[in-house]
Design a protein around this motif. Structure first.
Motif, PDB file in Angstrom:
ATOM      1  N   HIS A 161     -19.675  29.538  38.418  1.00 50.63           N
ATOM      2  CA  HIS A 161     -20.775  29.778  39.359  1.00 50.63           C
ATOM      3  C   HIS A 161     -22.056  29.046  38.958  1.00 50.63           C
ATOM      4  CE1 HIS A 161     -21.818  32.793  36.315  1.00 50.63           C
ATOM      5  NE2 HIS A 161     -23.034  32.671  36.771  1.00 50.63           N
ATOM      6  N   GLY A 162     -22.061  28.484  37.759  1.00 55.90           N
ATOM      7  CA  GLY A 162     -23.233  27.739  37.339  1.00 55.90           C
ATOM      8  C   GLY A 162     -22.844  26.340  36.888  1.00 55.90           C
ATOM      9  N   PHE A 171     -24.197  28.557  42.198  1.00 54.86           N
ATOM     10  CA  PHE A 171     -23.468  28.596  43.462  1.00 54.86           C
ATOM     11  C   PHE A 171     -23.030  30.031  43.731  1.00 54.86           C
ATOM     12  CE2 PHE A 171     -22.007  24.170  42.075  1.00 54.86           C
ATOM     13  CZ  PHE A 171     -23.014  23.545  42.785  1.00 54.86           C
ATOM     14  N   ARG A 172     -23.096  30.417  44.986  1.00 56.63           N
ATOM     15  CA  ARG A 172     -22.606  31.742  45.371  1.00 56.63           C
ATOM     16  C   ARG A 172     -21.496  31.562  46.377  1.00 56.63           C
ATOM     17  NH1 ARG A 172     -27.064  35.251  47.971  1.00 56.63           N
ATOM     18  NH2 ARG A 172     -28.258  34.452  46.236  1.00 56.63           N
ATOM     19  N   SER A 173     -20.388  32.239  46.149  1.00 58.45           N
ATOM     20  CA  SER A 173     -19.292  32.095  47.107  1.00 58.45           C
ATOM     21  C   SER A 173     -19.691  32.761  48.424  1.00 58.45           C
ATOM     22  CB  SER A 173     -18.003  32.698  46.554  1.00 58.45           C
ATOM     23  OG  SER A 173     -18.259  33.992  46.090  1.00 58.45           O
ATOM     24  N   ASN A 174     -19.117  32.277  49.506  1.00 56.91           N
ATOM     25  CA  ASN A 174     -19.400  32.791  50.853  1.00 56.91           C
ATOM     26  C   ASN A 174     -20.846  32.574  51.279  1.00 56.91           C
ATOM     27  OD1 ASN A 174     -16.732  33.778  51.019  1.00 56.91           O
ATOM     28  ND2 ASN A 174     -17.360  35.587  49.856  1.00 56.91           N
ATOM     29  N   TYR A 216     -31.814  27.023  39.786  1.00 57.36           N
ATOM     30  CA  TYR A 216     -32.364  28.097  38.955  1.00 57.36           C
ATOM     31  C   TYR A 216     -33.421  27.567  38.004  1.00 57.36           C
ATOM     32  CZ  TYR A 216     -32.737  31.981  35.755  1.00 57.36           C
ATOM     33  OH  TYR A 216     -33.233  33.006  34.999  1.00 57.36           O
ATOM     34  N   SER A 217     -33.187  26.365  37.487  1.00 60.31           N
ATOM     35  CA  SER A 217     -34.106  25.858  36.475  1.00 60.31           C
ATOM     36  C   SER A 217     -33.993  24.343  36.382  1.00 60.31           C
ATOM     37  CB  SER A 217     -33.742  26.480  35.124  1.00 60.31           C
ATOM     38  OG  SER A 217     -34.675  26.111  34.140  1.00 60.31           O
ATOM     39  N   ILE A 218     -35.124  23.711  36.085  1.00 64.33           N
ATOM     40  CA  ILE A 218     -35.125  22.272  35.810  1.00 64.33           C
ATOM     41  C   ILE A 218     -36.216  22.019  34.784  1.00 64.33           C
ATOM     42  CG2 ILE A 218     -36.682  21.750  37.745  1.00 64.33           C
ATOM     43  CD1 ILE A 218     -35.042  19.124  38.146  1.00 64.33           C
ATOM     44  N   ALA A 219     -35.930  21.204  33.803  1.00 63.53           N
ATOM     45  CA  ALA A 219     -36.928  20.928  32.760  1.00 63.53           C
ATOM     46  C   ALA A 219     -36.660  19.559  32.143  1.00 63.53           C
ATOM     47  CB  ALA A 219     -36.899  22.004  31.683  1.00 63.53           C
ATOM     48  N   ARG A 263     -26.538  16.048  45.338  1.00 61.71           N
ATOM     49  CA  ARG A 263     -25.223  15.427  45.630  1.00 61.71           C
ATOM     50  C   ARG A 263     -24.089  16.351  45.201  1.00 61.71           C
ATOM     51  NH1 ARG A 263     -27.763  10.474  44.072  1.00 61.71           N
ATOM     52  NH2 ARG A 263     -27.028  10.743  41.933  1.00 61.71           N
ATOM     53  N   LEU A 264     -24.260  16.957  44.042  1.00 65.44           N
ATOM     54  CA  LEU A 264     -23.227  17.864  43.535  1.00 65.44           C
ATOM     55  C   LEU A 264     -23.058  19.066  44.465  1.00 65.44           C
ATOM     56  CD1 LEU A 264     -21.394  18.329  40.962  1.00 65.44           C
ATOM     57  CD2 LEU A 264     -23.153  19.932  40.263  1.00 65.44           C
ATOM     58  N   ALA A 265     -24.168  19.625  44.922  1.00 66.75           N
ATOM     59  CA  ALA A 265     -24.092  20.768  45.832  1.00 66.75           C
ATOM     60  C   ALA A 265     -23.369  20.372  47.120  1.00 66.75           C
ATOM     61  CB  ALA A 265     -25.500  21.283  46.130  1.00 66.75           C
TER      62      ALA A 265
END
Ligand SMILES: CC(C)(COP(=O)(O)OP(=O)(O)OC[C@H]1O[C@@H](n2cnc3c(N)ncnc32)[C@H](O)[C@@H]1OP(=O)(O)O)[C@@H](O)C(=O)NCCC(=O)NCCS
Length: 168
Positions: free
Chosen positions: A58-59, A80-83, A90-93, A113-115
């Motif tokens: 999920h991450g 990612f959440r199913s459904n 959540y975070s970027i640094a 792109r990954l999403a």
């Protein structure tokens, strides 16, 4: 998204190196924790949490790696959440010595792109209302404000909610 920021401006002292954006592995955990601790004063992801996130689907953590892919310039964590068609940043640094060199912008593009590759069509996140650099990053990359959570963070700071429809 994450709580506070502890960023101080800085520039890389070394010559630019070829960067690779790839999925993080367990071998990156120490470097991820180092960036985390330098970037956020509280509510940090620790070693155990990074290991958990890397082991569960999920991450997804993407890293920008240089110098033979051993040194990390930055990371982005997508949840990612199913459904749901919505992926969450959540975070970027970015490591202090590499800020303002386009690292976060490239990580964000790769995350989008990954999403999309995973079938997600929208991306959401929350940002501290006083995090000007992060707000500028996301708003300049097409994210729009759609709400606010009052007193979302431990010190009473509001969170600004941002979203973007993802496109190829
Ligand atoms: C916010 C952060 C991730 C930006 O990382 P970065 O690699 O320096 O960002 P980039 O160089 O890719 O810049 C991309 C955009 O961000 C914005 N930006 C980055 N740093 C900025 C700053 N100090 N002030 C204002 N805008 C800034 C700009 O819009 C920039 O676009 P431009 O270069 O076209 O003007 C970095 O400052 C950081 O790690 N901060 C601490 C952690 C944090 O607050 N994360 C966000 C919440 S989880």
């Amino acid at each position: 998204m994450r709580a506070d920021t502890n960023r101080r401006a800085g520039r890389a002292a070394r010559a630019p190196a070829a960067a690779t954006i790839r999925r993080a592995t367990l071998a990156d955990v120490a470097a991820l924790v180092e960036i985390e601790n330098a970037s956020f004063p509280g509510n940090r992801l620790d070693r155990r949490r990074f290991r958990y996130l890397l082991a569960h689907a999920h991450g997804v953590i993407l890293v920008d790696a240089v110098n033979g892919a051993t040194e990390l310039r930055g990371y982005v964590l997508l949840l990612f959440r199913s459904n749901s068609p919505v992926a969450r940043v959540y975070s970027i640094a970015t490591a202090a010595r590499y800020v303002k060199q386009g690292v976060a912008a490239q990580l964000l593009r790769a995350a989008e792109r990954l999403a999309l590759d995973h079938g997600y069509t929208r991306q959401h996140l929350e940002i501290r209302a006083d995090n000007a650099a992060s707000l500028a990053l996301f708003e300049s990359r097409g994210y729009r404000r759609f709400g606010r959570h009052a007193a979302y963070y431990h010190d009473g700071m509001d969170a600004v909610r941002l979203e973007k429809a993802l496109e190829r």
